[in-house]
Scaffold this active site. Structure first.
Site, PDB file in Angstrom:
ATOM      1  N   ASN A   1       0.824  -1.209   0.000  1.00  0.00           N
ATOM      2  CA  ASN A   1       0.000   0.000   0.000  1.00  0.00           C
ATOM      3  C   ASN A   1       0.865   1.270   0.000  1.00  0.00           C
ATOM      4  O   ASN A   1       0.503   2.275   0.582  1.00  0.00           O
ATOM      5  CB  ASN A   1      -0.935  -0.005   1.226  1.00  0.00           C
ATOM      6  CG  ASN A   1      -1.940   1.124   1.222  1.00  0.00           C
ATOM      7  OD1 ASN A   1      -2.623   1.338   0.226  1.00  0.00           O
ATOM      8  ND2 ASN A   1      -2.027   1.856   2.318  1.00  0.00           N
TER       9      ASN A   1
ATOM     10  N   GLY B   1       1.915   2.991  -2.748  1.00  0.00           N
ATOM     11  CA  GLY B   1       1.826   3.830  -3.939  1.00  0.00           C
ATOM     12  C   GLY B   1       0.804   4.950  -3.827  1.00  0.00           C
ATOM     13  O   GLY B   1      -0.238   4.807  -3.179  1.00  0.00           O
TER      14      GLY B   1
ATOM     15  N   LYS C   1      -3.103   5.441  -3.451  1.00  0.00           N
ATOM     16  CA  LYS C   1      -3.845   4.867  -4.586  1.00  0.00           C
ATOM     17  C   LYS C   1      -5.002   4.004  -4.100  1.00  0.00           C
ATOM     18  O   LYS C   1      -6.030   3.881  -4.769  1.00  0.00           O
ATOM     19  CB  LYS C   1      -2.889   4.042  -5.445  1.00  0.00           C
ATOM     20  CG  LYS C   1      -3.526   3.519  -6.723  1.00  0.00           C
ATOM     21  CD  LYS C   1      -2.532   2.780  -7.581  1.00  0.00           C
ATOM     22  CE  LYS C   1      -3.185   2.263  -8.860  1.00  0.00           C
ATOM     23  NZ  LYS C   1      -2.248   1.502  -9.690  1.00  0.00           N
TER      24      LYS C   1
ATOM     25  N   GLN D   1       7.108   0.892   5.501  1.00  0.00           N
ATOM     26  CA  GLN D   1       8.312   0.323   4.925  1.00  0.00           C
ATOM     27  C   GLN D   1       9.459   1.311   5.115  1.00  0.00           C
ATOM     28  O   GLN D   1       9.274   2.441   5.555  1.00  0.00           O
ATOM     29  CB  GLN D   1       8.116  -0.041   3.456  1.00  0.00           C
ATOM     30  CG  GLN D   1       8.129   1.092   2.466  1.00  0.00           C
ATOM     31  CD  GLN D   1       8.153   0.569   1.028  1.00  0.00           C
ATOM     32  OE1 GLN D   1       7.179   0.720   0.306  1.00  0.00           O
ATOM     33  NE2 GLN D   1       9.249  -0.017   0.597  1.00  0.00           N
TER      34      GLN D   1
ATOM     35  N   GLY E   1      11.050  -0.025  -2.907  1.00  0.00           N
ATOM     36  CA  GLY E   1      10.427  -1.141  -3.614  1.00  0.00           C
ATOM     37  C   GLY E   1       9.838  -2.162  -2.660  1.00  0.00           C
ATOM     38  O   GLY E   1      10.125  -2.182  -1.462  1.00  0.00           O
TER      39      GLY E   1
ATOM     40  N   ASN F   1      -0.269  -6.901  -4.410  1.00  0.00           N
ATOM     41  CA  ASN F   1      -0.472  -5.467  -4.617  1.00  0.00           C
ATOM     42  C   ASN F   1      -1.926  -5.112  -4.335  1.00  0.00           C
ATOM     43  O   ASN F   1      -2.834  -5.832  -4.770  1.00  0.00           O
ATOM     44  CB  ASN F   1      -0.143  -5.079  -6.063  1.00  0.00           C
ATOM     45  CG  ASN F   1       1.295  -5.360  -6.430  1.00  0.00           C
ATOM     46  OD1 ASN F   1       2.144  -5.504  -5.565  1.00  0.00           O
ATOM     47  ND2 ASN F   1       1.572  -5.429  -7.717  1.00  0.00           N
TER      48      ASN F   1
ATOM     49  N   LYS G   1      -3.572  -0.295 -13.088  1.00  0.00           N
ATOM     50  CA  LYS G   1      -2.437   0.632 -13.106  1.00  0.00           C
ATOM     51  C   LYS G   1      -2.777   1.929 -13.831  1.00  0.00           C
ATOM     52  O   LYS G   1      -2.142   2.951 -13.598  1.00  0.00           O
ATOM     53  CB  LYS G   1      -1.237  -0.016 -13.812  1.00  0.00           C
ATOM     54  CG  LYS G   1      -0.785  -1.356 -13.207  1.00  0.00           C
ATOM     55  CD  LYS G   1      -0.212  -1.182 -11.822  1.00  0.00           C
ATOM     56  CE  LYS G   1       0.300  -2.499 -11.261  1.00  0.00           C
ATOM     57  NZ  LYS G   1       0.704  -2.378  -9.846  1.00  0.00           N
TER      58      LYS G   1
END
Length: 513
Positions: free
Chosen positions: A123, A125, A136, A199, A229, A258, A401
């Site tokens: 999560n 992005g 997103k 992260q 990443g 994802n 995407k």
């Protein structure tokens, strides 16, 4: 110089480096070691600028991971292809199994299986590429439901139906963490336990000096930092403390995917296979058959005796076309991963984790050229025992995407049941159409403004739209449809129009395709 001086001694190997080559290699080695020492000094100074002792401890742990990654980058020439193409082999029989092999028997112990599972969603992005603000995961994709809504609906249904406890764990980035923590509060009465962790936050490095461009941890300038990443999942999850917590609670596996893959729902057959197969599988990657839209996707190979993920960035230039071949490499990675929790603990603590480094070079708005070193979660497959691929149906890979993807998931190609998108039974074949919408559709707001209603796509094979194009209500698209409005022209597809195997050009002439 006489001819005798040009002859090599009989015992001298022909491939021996000349003194100049040796000197260059030695010089580069010393230079890289010096660069690493300077980096370590800079990182230590950055840690000291942290505002609290707790933040210093977190930063030190994260910088340990960054330092390890950077030292590999400097000392191992990772910018060069490390793959010897002649050594690549197809995976041995039994290492990639068909999904249909798992569904031959009914499941009678679903509750026990599910109580050993956690679901982790990537999560990190932002929605900026689709013209949206914030994470997103809060973009509405179907019936005013967001990616996060649909994920939580799925898990709530599982927990209620089987009286089990499958928690949702969100790996956020520093870009999404604060807003996500606020958003998840609205799910406090839902029967799903939700956990957040952040992260790692790595410093961007100046390409010339090889030093961090950040000078202060307290600086709110996010341009100096980056999330490294989704390969960071292993160390970041370990550092969060949740890994130990879930192991103590009796959880055995994570299902990682994802958050924008709407096909990535919990699958009881795969879970049963993991927990009951005679062979212990510490890592399973869901793969699916390649189509013409997936030729760049990573694939599974055998290399140096291990099952390994091969990404296009690792392929020598002369072999790119071969890599893209659907006949030789027939499957690709969906990034739906099932990973054993105690095994994650072991590979992190024993420093056995090895993932190929992705070198991402960027130019910032201030003109500085920087390097970002990243890793991908699937590349860790070679670090785990009993790794396996499962060739799953395409329905388990529905990533959103772009707005081209959004058109498909909003259309009548799918129905929605308990948060899960299901292919409409009236669709006569299981593959999804290939859709390419032009730049006028890139942002969600513009995309929605160009459709009075989402067209009927049940019989669509391929759609290409370019230029200033709008769609009226109740439009049907069938076969191959190409709509191109030339610069300065506008095409309005009228309400109720049926376009079947048509090319619509800028002057509104319609031809059979």
């Amino acid at each position: 110089m006489s001819e005798s001086h040009l002859k090599l001694p009989m015992n001298e190997p022909l491939h021996k480096r000349t003194p100049s080559q040796t000197d260059i290699a030695s010089f580069k080695g010393r230079t890289n070691i010096d660069a690493l020492k300077r980096l370590q000094t800079s990182l230590n100074k950055l840690v000291l600028t942290a505002s609290s002792s707790a933040l210093k401890d977190i930063t030190r742990k994260e910088f340990d991971g960054f330092e390890e990654l950077f030292s590999r980058f400097l000392l191992n020439n990772v910018d060069q292809s490390s793959i010897d193409w002649s050594e690549i082999k197809q995976p041995p029989e039994g290492t990639i199994i068909p999904y249909k092999k798992l569904i031959q028997e009914d499941i009678n112990d679903a509750k026990d299986l599910l109580n050993k599972l956690i679901v982790v969603k990537l999560n990190g992005g932002l929605g900026t590429t689709m013209g949206c603000q914030g994470p997103k995961s809060i973009i509405s994709v179907r019936n005013d439901l967001t990616f996060l809504d649909l994920t939580i609906q799925q898990l709530e249904q599982l927990n209620r139906e089987y009286d089990c406890d499958v928690p949702l764990v969100l790996m956020n980035s520093f870009n999404t963490h604060e807003e996500t923590e606020k958003i998840v509060q609205k799910y406090s009465h839902v029967n799903v336990k939700i956990y957040n962790f952040n992260q790692s936050k790595y410093p961007r490095v100046d390409r010339e000096t090889l030093l961090p461009i950040a000078t202060n941890m307290g600086n709110s300038d996010n341009e100096s930092w980056y999330p490294p990443g989704h390969g960071d999942i292993y160390n970041a999850f370990y550092n969060s403390g949740y890994l130990d917590q879930f192991i103590q609670e009796g959880k055995e596996y994570m299902f990682l995917s994802n958050i924008d893959n709407l096909g990535a729902s919990v699958d009881l057959y795969i879970l049963r296979h993991l927990l009951t197969d005679a062979v212990k599988h510490e890592f399973i990657m869901e793969v699916t058959d390649k189509t013409r839209a997936d030729v760049k996707g990573g694939t599974l190979i055998e290399y140096e005796g291990k099952l390994r993920l091969l990404e296009i960035a690792q392929v020598p230039k002369d072999n790119i076309d071969e890599f893209k071949s659907v006949s030789k490499f027939r499957i690709f990675n969906t990034n739906n991963l099932w990973i054993n929790l105690p095994a994650i603990k072991r590979v992190v603590e024993d420093h056995l984790l090895h993932m190929e480094i992705i070198v991402n070079q960027k130019s910032l708005d201030n003109g500085i050229n920087v390097i970002q070193l990243e890793t991908a979660s699937g590349a860790a497959i070679k670090s785990f025992e009993g790794a396996q691929g499962i060739n799953v149906p395409r329905r388990r890979f529905l990533p959103v995407k772009t707005t081209s993807d959004l058109l498909l998931v909003m259309s009548n190609l799918f129905t929605i049941s308990r948060g899960i998108l299901v292919m409409n039974k009236q669709r006569s074949f299981p593959s999804v159409p290939l859709v390419k919408l032009g730049t006028s559709f890139n942002k969600v707001k513009d995309f929605l403004g160009r459709f009075q209603s989402i067209p009927d796509c049940l019989e669509l094979d391929s759609l290409t739209v370019s230029g200033d194009v709008t769609f009226g209500k109740g439009v049907s698209l069938r076969g191959t449809v190409i709509i191109i409005a030339n610069h300065g022209d506008r095409i309005d597809i009228p309400a109720g129009a049926i376009l079947e195997n048509k090319i619509v050009s800028g002057n509104l002439r319609i031809f059979d395709h």
